[in-house]
Write a protein that holds these residues in place. Structure first.
Motif, short mmCIF file in Angstrom:
data_model
loop_
_atom_site.label_atom_id
_atom_site.label_comp_id
_atom_site.label_asym_id
_atom_site.label_seq_id
_atom_site.Cartn_x
_atom_site.Cartn_y
_atom_site.Cartn_z
N GLN A 176 11.19 16.02 41.47
CA GLN A 176 10.57 15.95 42.62
C GLN A 176 9.48 16.97 43.01
OE1 GLN A 176 12.96 14.90 46.11
NE2 GLN A 176 11.45 15.35 47.39
N MET A 177 10.24 18.20 42.85
CA MET A 177 9.34 19.53 43.29
C MET A 177 8.30 19.80 42.23
SD MET A 177 10.21 20.83 46.01
CE MET A 177 9.45 22.40 45.96
N ARG A 178 8.52 19.31 40.99
CA ARG A 178 7.35 19.37 40.19
C ARG A 178 6.17 18.67 40.45
NH1 ARG A 178 11.26 18.86 35.61
NH2 ARG A 178 10.67 16.63 35.43
N ILE A 179 6.49 17.44 40.87
CA ILE A 179 5.38 16.47 41.44
C ILE A 179 4.78 17.05 42.65
CG2 ILE A 179 4.68 14.35 42.21
CD1 ILE A 179 7.02 13.33 40.44
N GLU A 180 5.58 17.57 43.77
CA GLU A 180 5.15 18.28 44.74
C GLU A 180 3.97 19.44 44.58
OE1 GLU A 180 8.13 18.70 47.64
OE2 GLU A 180 8.67 16.53 47.67
N LEU A 181 4.64 20.58 43.90
CA LEU A 181 4.01 21.62 43.45
C LEU A 181 2.50 21.14 42.90
CD1 LEU A 181 6.74 24.23 42.32
CD2 LEU A 181 5.08 24.09 44.48
N ARG A 182 2.68 20.34 41.94
CA ARG A 182 1.41 20.13 41.36
C ARG A 182 0.51 19.50 42.17
NH1 ARG A 182 -2.64 21.35 38.30
NH2 ARG A 182 -2.84 19.91 36.10
N SER A 183 0.81 18.57 43.07
CA SER A 183 -0.07 17.68 44.05
C SER A 183 -0.71 18.62 44.79
CB SER A 183 0.81 16.70 44.66
OG SER A 183 -0.18 16.31 45.64
N LEU A 184 0.26 19.74 45.69
CA LEU A 184 -0.29 20.65 46.61
C LEU A 184 -1.27 21.62 45.81
CD1 LEU A 184 0.33 21.51 49.31
CD2 LEU A 184 2.12 23.08 48.70
N GLN A 185 -1.02 22.34 44.60
CA GLN A 185 -1.94 22.88 44.09
C GLN A 185 -3.15 22.32 43.82
OE1 GLN A 185 -3.05 22.38 40.50
NE2 GLN A 185 -4.24 24.24 40.58
N LYS A 186 -3.07 21.29 43.32
CA LYS A 186 -4.53 20.49 43.12
C LYS A 186 -5.28 20.28 44.55
CE LYS A 186 -3.58 17.50 39.21
NZ LYS A 186 -3.20 16.44 38.62
N GLU A 187 -4.50 20.02 45.64
CA GLU A 187 -5.14 19.51 47.02
C GLU A 187 -5.77 21.11 47.35
OE1 GLU A 187 -3.33 18.80 51.59
OE2 GLU A 187 -2.23 18.13 50.07
N LEU A 188 -5.08 21.91 47.31
CA LEU A 188 -5.39 23.32 47.81
C LEU A 188 -6.60 23.94 46.92
CD1 LEU A 188 -2.29 24.59 49.52
CD2 LEU A 188 -4.21 22.93 50.73
N GLY A 189 -6.49 23.32 45.71
CA GLY A 189 -7.34 24.31 44.78
C GLY A 189 -6.81 25.72 44.50
N LEU A 190 -5.50 25.71 44.34
CA LEU A 190 -5.08 27.10 44.05
C LEU A 190 -4.95 27.51 42.55
CD1 LEU A 190 -1.84 26.71 46.21
CD2 LEU A 190 -3.79 28.14 46.89
N THR A 191 -5.18 28.99 42.36
CA THR A 191 -5.00 29.30 41.12
C THR A 191 -3.57 29.57 40.96
OG1 THR A 191 -7.10 30.20 40.94
CG2 THR A 191 -5.52 31.06 39.41
N VAL A 192 -2.91 29.16 40.21
CA VAL A 192 -1.34 29.50 39.98
C VAL A 192 -0.88 29.86 38.56
CG1 VAL A 192 0.87 28.00 39.81
CG2 VAL A 192 -0.59 27.66 41.69
N LEU A 193 -0.09 30.78 38.38
CA LEU A 193 0.43 31.23 37.24
C LEU A 193 2.13 31.10 37.37
CD1 LEU A 193 -2.25 33.33 37.34
CD2 LEU A 193 -1.16 33.84 35.31
N TYR A 194 2.50 30.31 36.64
CA TYR A 194 4.10 29.77 36.82
C TYR A 194 4.81 30.09 35.39
CZ TYR A 194 7.38 26.29 37.86
OH TYR A 194 8.42 25.29 38.06
N VAL A 195 5.72 30.82 35.86
CA VAL A 195 6.62 31.45 34.42
C VAL A 195 7.85 30.54 34.57
CG1 VAL A 195 8.37 33.16 33.94
CG2 VAL A 195 6.08 33.72 34.44
N THR A 196 8.13 30.09 33.27
CA THR A 196 9.27 29.07 33.11
C THR A 196 9.66 29.33 31.60
OG1 THR A 196 10.35 26.89 33.37
CG2 THR A 196 7.90 27.20 32.59
N HIS A 197 11.27 28.94 31.59
CA HIS A 197 11.51 28.85 30.20
C HIS A 197 11.63 27.23 29.70
CE1 HIS A 197 15.36 28.33 32.54
NE2 HIS A 197 15.56 27.58 31.44
#
Length: 369
Positions: A176-197
């Motif tokens: 759920q949070m993957r979808i929300e974060l991605r949607s928010l990033q697109k809506e606000l036009g943010l530049t995001v660097l995201y670390v994950t394994h």
């Protein structure tokens, strides 16, 4: 919005006893303005160190850090206009959600009315308005993550850095949070660097994925390119769920591929010298059960069956002591010890040099073509 770039960045840590450990080796990373860029790799590959260098929490030993084309190596973290969301949320337990969100603004002496206005706007974006008076201990894991994100949003940062932000959430909430974060990033036009394994997070969220290994960038590409055309066997084995099957094979004198255990040879258009040891890459989802032997078929014995509802995973033992996983649609009833014949699409196969593990670019063709 801002673009972020690392150019030839190196990082060496000292242990206080004269010893050194080099964790980054000439890393080049580009995060274009307004894109969601994921740094992906196993623990210890250097992805979090790269993020901390961008944030100004670590100093690069060599190389350049640029934001909007401006070199910021010597710019303090507080002046880089960057917000960071950590794995543990970093919320103050004795403060309310509202107080946590506006904490940075209060430190910068932003007027109270403006602080609360910006905090309310950020809380609306992440769905936290009803919880502003609560303490972090009264929130769920997902709500705490939203609070940490709201705190990043009110800062008016040009860039948002996220270090394993979803790793403490359960599987359903992570999705759920993957979808929300991605949607928010697109809506606000943010530049995001995201670390994950987690390669599922990378594949589902990113515009661009930077795969890292042992302090180097192994491959930087779109999720689709990483999946379809991995640059080497290690990237191939890391991307996908389950990951790509890798089988040792040999290039025969007549141009055939000789399978392990003496299976029927496959004819291909692969350009590789006779006798050369290779790795054959087959995605689990590119395998199917067949009853007709021929090119691009592999006989084996069912070792295990995992029924997942919409699909079934078969672990199949092959001659020569090797095995592979087939990802089959629907419910497949195959008992342990049952003999099966698997087929694959020759155009989906990938070959790698067994020694260097680098990909050999070629499209295999069946003998009947």
């Amino acid at each position: 919005m801002s673009d972020v770039e690392l150019r030839g960045v190196e990082k060496t840590f000292t242990d206080g006893k004269g010893g050194t450990t080099r964790v980054l080796h000439g890393v080049d990373i580009v995060a274009p303005s307004g894109q969601f860029v994921v740094l992906l790799g196993p623990s210890g590959c250097g992805k979090s160190t790269s993020l901390r260098i961008i944030a100004g929490l670590e100093q690069a030993t060599a190389g350049e850090v640029l934001i909007d084309g401006r070199r910021v190596n010597d710019v303090p973290a507080a002046k880089r206009h960057i917000a960071m969301v950590f794995q543990n949320y970093a919320l103050y337990p004795h403060l309310s959600v509202l107080e946590n969100i506006v904490f940075g603004l209060r430190v910068r002496k932003v007027p109270k009315a403006e602080r609360e206005k910006r905090a309310t706007e950020a809380a609306e974006k992440v769905g936290l308005v009803p919880y502003l008076d609560r303490r972090p201990s009264q929130l769920s894991g997902g709500q705490r993550q939203r609070a940490a994100l709201a705190r990043a949003l009110v800062s008016d940062a040009k860039v948002v850095l996220m270090d394993e932000p979803l790793s403490n959430l359960d599987a359903k909430l992570r999705q759920q949070m993957r979808i929300e974060l991605r949607s928010l990033q697109k809506e606000l036009g943010l530049t995001v660097l995201y670390v994950t394994h987690d390669q599922v997070e990378a594949m589902t969220m990113a515009d661009h994925v930077v795969t890292m290994r042992d302090g180097h960038v192994a491959q930087a590409a779109s999720p689709e390119e990483l999946y379809v055309n991995p640059v080497d066997a290690d990237v191939a084995a890391f991307i996908g769920s389950p990951p790509m099957n890798l089988l040792p094979v040999t290039r025969g004198t007549g141009g055939q591929i000789l399978l392990p255990g003496g299976g029927a040879p496959w004819q291909t258009a692969l350009q590789a010298g006779p006798g050369r040891d290779l790795l054959l890459g087959i995605r689990p989802e590119n395998l199917a059960i067949t009853h007709e032997s021929g090119d691009a078929t592999i006989p084996g014995t069912v070792k295990a069956t995992e029924m997942l509802g919409a699909e079934t995973l078969l672990t199949v033992d092959l001659a020569g002591g090797h095995s592979l996983i087939a990802r089959l649609p629907g419910i497949v009833r195959a008992g342990e010890g049952e003999q099966v014949l698997l087929k694959t699409d020759p155009e989906s196969l990938r070959f790698f040099d067994a020694e260097s593990r680098q990909r050999i670019v070629a499209v295999p063709q069946p003998a009947s073509a």
